[in-house]
Design a protein around this motif. Structure first.
Motif, PDB file in Angstrom:
ATOM      1  N   GLY A 106      35.514  54.841  36.418  1.00  0.00           N
ATOM      2  CA  GLY A 106      34.259  54.253  36.874  1.00  0.00           C
ATOM      3  C   GLY A 106      33.838  53.110  35.978  1.00  0.00           C
ATOM      4  O   GLY A 106      33.756  53.264  34.757  1.00  0.00           O
ATOM      5  N   ALA A 107      33.594  51.956  36.582  1.00  0.00           N
ATOM      6  CA  ALA A 107      33.225  50.773  35.806  1.00  0.00           C
ATOM      7  C   ALA A 107      31.968  51.007  34.975  1.00  0.00           C
ATOM      8  O   ALA A 107      31.817  50.440  33.889  1.00  0.00           O
ATOM      9  CB  ALA A 107      33.025  49.576  36.738  1.00  0.00           C
ATOM     10  N   GLU A 108      31.075  51.861  35.480  1.00  0.00           N
ATOM     11  CA  GLU A 108      29.822  52.103  34.763  1.00  0.00           C
ATOM     12  C   GLU A 108      30.039  52.846  33.447  1.00  0.00           C
ATOM     13  O   GLU A 108      29.146  52.876  32.589  1.00  0.00           O
ATOM     14  CB  GLU A 108      28.857  52.900  35.652  1.00  0.00           C
ATOM     15  CG  GLU A 108      29.290  54.313  35.978  1.00  0.00           C
ATOM     16  CD  GLU A 108      30.226  54.424  37.183  1.00  0.00           C
ATOM     17  OE1 GLU A 108      30.406  55.549  37.679  1.00  0.00           O
ATOM     18  OE2 GLU A 108      30.773  53.386  37.614  1.00  0.00           O
ATOM     19  N   ASN A 109      31.226  53.426  33.260  1.00  0.00           N
ATOM     20  CA  ASN A 109      31.550  54.146  32.023  1.00  0.00           C
ATOM     21  C   ASN A 109      32.517  53.378  31.125  1.00  0.00           C
ATOM     22  O   ASN A 109      32.869  53.856  30.047  1.00  0.00           O
ATOM     23  CB  ASN A 109      32.183  55.506  32.360  1.00  0.00           C
ATOM     24  CG  ASN A 109      31.289  56.371  33.195  1.00  0.00           C
ATOM     25  OD1 ASN A 109      30.106  56.519  32.892  1.00  0.00           O
ATOM     26  ND2 ASN A 109      31.834  56.949  34.266  1.00  0.00           N
ATOM     27  N   LEU A 110      32.936  52.208  31.580  1.00  0.00           N
ATOM     28  CA  LEU A 110      34.082  51.541  30.962  1.00  0.00           C
ATOM     29  C   LEU A 110      33.658  50.366  30.086  1.00  0.00           C
ATOM     30  O   LEU A 110      33.042  49.415  30.561  1.00  0.00           O
ATOM     31  CB  LEU A 110      35.032  51.073  32.070  1.00  0.00           C
ATOM     32  CG  LEU A 110      36.381  50.502  31.648  1.00  0.00           C
ATOM     33  CD1 LEU A 110      37.162  51.480  30.784  1.00  0.00           C
ATOM     34  CD2 LEU A 110      37.195  50.128  32.883  1.00  0.00           C
ATOM     35  N   ALA A 111      34.014  50.437  28.803  1.00  0.00           N
ATOM     36  CA  ALA A 111      33.740  49.340  27.876  1.00  0.00           C
ATOM     37  C   ALA A 111      34.794  48.255  27.964  1.00  0.00           C
ATOM     38  O   ALA A 111      34.474  47.059  27.966  1.00  0.00           O
ATOM     39  CB  ALA A 111      33.668  49.867  26.442  1.00  0.00           C
ATOM     40  N   ALA A 112      36.079  48.649  28.044  1.00  0.00           N
ATOM     41  CA  ALA A 112      37.149  47.658  27.935  1.00  0.00           C
ATOM     42  C   ALA A 112      38.396  48.079  28.673  1.00  0.00           C
ATOM     43  O   ALA A 112      38.700  49.272  28.784  1.00  0.00           O
ATOM     44  CB  ALA A 112      37.499  47.424  26.465  1.00  0.00           C
ATOM     45  N   VAL A 113      39.107  47.091  29.168  1.00  0.00           N
ATOM     46  CA  VAL A 113      40.487  47.233  29.613  1.00  0.00           C
ATOM     47  C   VAL A 113      41.349  46.513  28.583  1.00  0.00           C
ATOM     48  O   VAL A 113      41.110  45.341  28.278  1.00  0.00           O
ATOM     49  CB  VAL A 113      40.701  46.613  31.012  1.00  0.00           C
ATOM     50  CG1 VAL A 113      42.185  46.496  31.326  1.00  0.00           C
ATOM     51  CG2 VAL A 113      40.003  47.456  32.067  1.00  0.00           C
ATOM     52  N   VAL A 114      42.319  47.227  28.016  1.00  0.00           N
ATOM     53  CA  VAL A 114      43.168  46.669  26.959  1.00  0.00           C
ATOM     54  C   VAL A 114      44.601  46.633  27.466  1.00  0.00           C
ATOM     55  O   VAL A 114      45.141  47.663  27.894  1.00  0.00           O
ATOM     56  CB  VAL A 114      43.089  47.511  25.671  1.00  0.00           C
ATOM     57  CG1 VAL A 114      43.922  46.865  24.564  1.00  0.00           C
ATOM     58  CG2 VAL A 114      41.646  47.700  25.227  1.00  0.00           C
ATOM     59  N   ILE A 115      45.223  45.451  27.414  1.00  0.00           N
ATOM     60  CA  ILE A 115      46.576  45.318  27.954  1.00  0.00           C
ATOM     61  C   ILE A 115      47.376  44.297  27.160  1.00  0.00           C
ATOM     62  O   ILE A 115      46.835  43.298  26.674  1.00  0.00           O
ATOM     63  CB  ILE A 115      46.531  44.922  29.454  1.00  0.00           C
ATOM     64  CG1 ILE A 115      47.926  45.004  30.089  1.00  0.00           C
ATOM     65  CG2 ILE A 115      45.905  43.540  29.641  1.00  0.00           C
ATOM     66  CD1 ILE A 115      47.907  44.895  31.611  1.00  0.00           C
ATOM     67  N   GLU A 116      48.662  44.581  27.016  1.00  0.00           N
ATOM     68  CA  GLU A 116      49.606  43.601  26.483  1.00  0.00           C
ATOM     69  C   GLU A 116      50.047  42.708  27.653  1.00  0.00           C
ATOM     70  O   GLU A 116      50.592  43.224  28.630  1.00  0.00           O
ATOM     71  CB  GLU A 116      50.829  44.292  25.897  1.00  0.00           C
ATOM     72  CG  GLU A 116      50.531  45.314  24.806  1.00  0.00           C
ATOM     73  CD  GLU A 116      51.620  46.364  24.708  1.00  0.00           C
ATOM     74  OE1 GLU A 116      52.568  46.159  23.931  1.00  0.00           O
ATOM     75  OE2 GLU A 116      51.515  47.383  25.438  1.00  0.00           O
ATOM     76  N   PRO A 117      49.835  41.396  27.582  1.00  0.00           N
ATOM     77  CA  PRO A 117      50.258  40.534  28.696  1.00  0.00           C
ATOM     78  C   PRO A 117      51.755  40.638  28.985  1.00  0.00           C
ATOM     79  O   PRO A 117      52.175  40.480  30.135  1.00  0.00           O
ATOM     80  CB  PRO A 117      49.884  39.134  28.221  1.00  0.00           C
ATOM     81  CG  PRO A 117      48.788  39.350  27.225  1.00  0.00           C
ATOM     82  CD  PRO A 117      49.116  40.650  26.550  1.00  0.00           C
ATOM     83  N   ILE A 118      52.536  40.869  27.963  1.00  0.00           N
ATOM     84  CA  ILE A 118      53.929  41.305  28.106  1.00  0.00           C
ATOM     85  C   ILE A 118      54.065  42.494  27.173  1.00  0.00           C
ATOM     86  O   ILE A 118      53.782  42.386  25.978  1.00  0.00           O
ATOM     87  CB  ILE A 118      54.935  40.212  27.699  1.00  0.00           C
ATOM     88  CG1 ILE A 118      54.767  38.968  28.560  1.00  0.00           C
ATOM     89  CG2 ILE A 118      56.376  40.739  27.810  1.00  0.00           C
ATOM     90  CD1 ILE A 118      55.621  37.794  28.105  1.00  0.00           C
ATOM     91  N   GLN A 119      54.460  43.631  27.699  1.00  0.00           N
ATOM     92  CA  GLN A 119      54.521  44.807  26.843  1.00  0.00           C
ATOM     93  C   GLN A 119      55.632  44.683  25.817  1.00  0.00           C
ATOM     94  O   GLN A 119      56.685  44.087  26.074  1.00  0.00           O
ATOM     95  CB  GLN A 119      54.708  46.061  27.688  1.00  0.00           C
ATOM     96  CG  GLN A 119      53.450  46.422  28.460  1.00  0.00           C
ATOM     97  CD  GLN A 119      53.483  47.831  28.986  1.00  0.00           C
ATOM     98  OE1 GLN A 119      54.538  48.344  29.328  1.00  0.00           O
ATOM     99  NE2 GLN A 119      52.319  48.459  29.091  1.00  0.00           N
TER     100      GLN A 119
END
Length: 451
Positions: free
Chosen positions: A220-233
């Protein structure tokens, strides 16, 4: 011909085998290590390095190995880049430490200014410096939580973000990174990544919809501070998401008040043929995490991002005794200068083109090479059982071991342990890269005959 910086001018740029690998002096050190160093600190190739430069590592037995690892993407400008050596030598004679939080110094500020300038986006930015990638990732989460007032963090399948407690929770792979080390930090959730080789033809937009559906339903977006991703893993297998996946995730984050964090610890600073991997699709992250290649081998990491997000943490809430150490800052400024002066973004593209073409040609002859992927000087091959997508970790170990024995440092990775990853320093001359690729072709041919 592309410019070929060599660094370490006293080291001849040639592979040389004087003894078997590892040689007797390296074996002596391995015996000492076994008695002195915790066994949890494993070694991939037990050779005792005494000098390095260009594309060569020299060991204590006089062997010269072709370096296809760059200390896991750290020595991108070379192990002894002249500007870095000069800058660090000058700084160490002036002072080695004061702690920026006690009495500040210009080097820290200069690195922050440069990162604010170089990282994607023209918005106003701030930077904070740390020691290592995991520490910087953890601080990016702290900053995002402070800015949003929310706690949830979404990461992705196959992700690797570090070895601290929070970043172990964010990392996907159990062995060797997580087994026996829990319990882990809470409020970390995992979404499916775009993995073109294993996605059955699913394009980037469709893969993004799948990930967003999981995020919306399970977090749920209302609980979410951040999306963390490696653009290339990185450790996950050098997985390059299908085109359109990253922009769609960014768009969703913007629309839902979620901080988009790009973990560019392994991909940053010219490694992928752009200054940052985000640049390939014009991605502008809210926060970007950098480390590894930032300081030519000295420990330094950074979080850079939108001023209003970075400034959300209260005074004294960010920092660390050694964060932004003067020697590391001097090295980083020299790295930035070296990348520009020696045209290393273009150099990475040239290396990537050579490697991709040669490895793709090898793939046509060998059905065990399921996929060739990556960008710039960050290229991988995924090995499988012929005619399938079933991972072949045993073959991967065998090829890496054979490469080591012939005087090449080759790393493996991937959730399934079936990916060979190639991270040559951008200081590697063409003839060494060509020799390495020829040796790899020979190893694949030999293993086919054995099989």
């Amino acid at each position: 011909m592309s410019q070929q910086p060599t660094g370490g001018p006293s080291i001849t740029q040639e592979r040389r085998l004087v003894t078997a690998i590892p040689g007797p002096r390296s074996q002596e050190l391995a015996a000492r290590k076994a008695k002195a160093v915790a066994s949890g600190v494993a070694v991939g190739l037990p050779v005792q390095v005494v000098a390095a430069g260009g594309g060569i590592l020299v060991d204590a037995d006089g062997n010269q190995l072709i370096d296809l690892g760059s200390g896991i993407a750290v020595t991108t400008v070379g192990n002894s880049a002249p500007r870095v050596v000069e800058a660090v030598t000058r700084q160490v004679a002036e002072f080695t430490h004061t702690c920026f939080m006690v009495t500040p110094y210009e080097g820290y500020v200069a690195v922050a200014e440069k990162l604010n300038e170089l990282t994607p986006g023209t918005h106003e930015k701030r930077t904070a410096l740390f020691n290592a990638g995991a520490e910087a990732v953890e601080n990016a989460v702290k900053i995002a939580r402070s800015a949003t007032g929310k706690q949830g963090v979404v990461v992705f399948d196959h992700a690797y973000h570090g070895r601290t407690n929070l970043t172990m929770a964010m990392t996907a792979k159990n062995m060797p990174y997580k087994k026996g080390f829990g319990p882990f930090a809470s409020e970390v959730y995992r979404a499916p990544l775009s993995y073109p080789f294993r996605d059955g033809g699913r394009d980037g937009a469709e893969a993004a919809r799948r990930a967003i559906d999981v995020i919306e339903k399970q977090v749920g977006a209302e609980n979410l501070a951040a999306v963390v991703i490696e653009p290339i893993q990185g450790e996950g297998g050098f997985i390059v998401p299908a085109e359109g996946f990253l922009p769609a995730i960014v768009e969703w984050c913007r629309a839902n008040g979620v901080v988009f964090v790009a973990d560019e610890v392994q991909t940053g600073f010219a490694r992928t043929g752009e200054l940052f991997a985000c640049d390939h699709e014009g991605i502008v992250p809210d926060l970007i995490v950098t480390a590894k290649g930032i300081a030519g081998g000295l420990p330094l990491a950074a979080v850079t991002g939108r001023a209003e997000i970075m400034d959300a943490a209260h005074p004294g809430g960010l920092g660390g005794t050694y964060g932004g150490n003067p020697l590391a800052c001097a090295a980083a400024l020299a790295v930035f200068e070296t990348i520009e002066a020696e045209g290393l973004v273009d150099r990475a593209r040239t290396i990537g083109k050579t490697m991709t073409e040669r490895l793709a040609a090898l793939q046509e002859q060998d059905p065990r090479i399921g996929d060739v992927r990556g960008r710039g000087a960050m290229i991988a091959v995924e090995l499988v059982k012929p005619g399938t997508t079933e991972p072949d970790a045993d073959l991967t170990k065998k090829v890496a071991a054979a490469a080591n024995a012939q005087g090449m440092v080759v790393l493996t990775c991937g959730t399934y342990g079936n990916v060979l990853r190639f991270l040559p320093p951008l200081s590697m001359p063409d003839h060494l890269l060509d020799e390495a690729l020829e040796l790899l072709a020979g190893i694949f041919a030999e293993t086919r005959q054995e099989g």
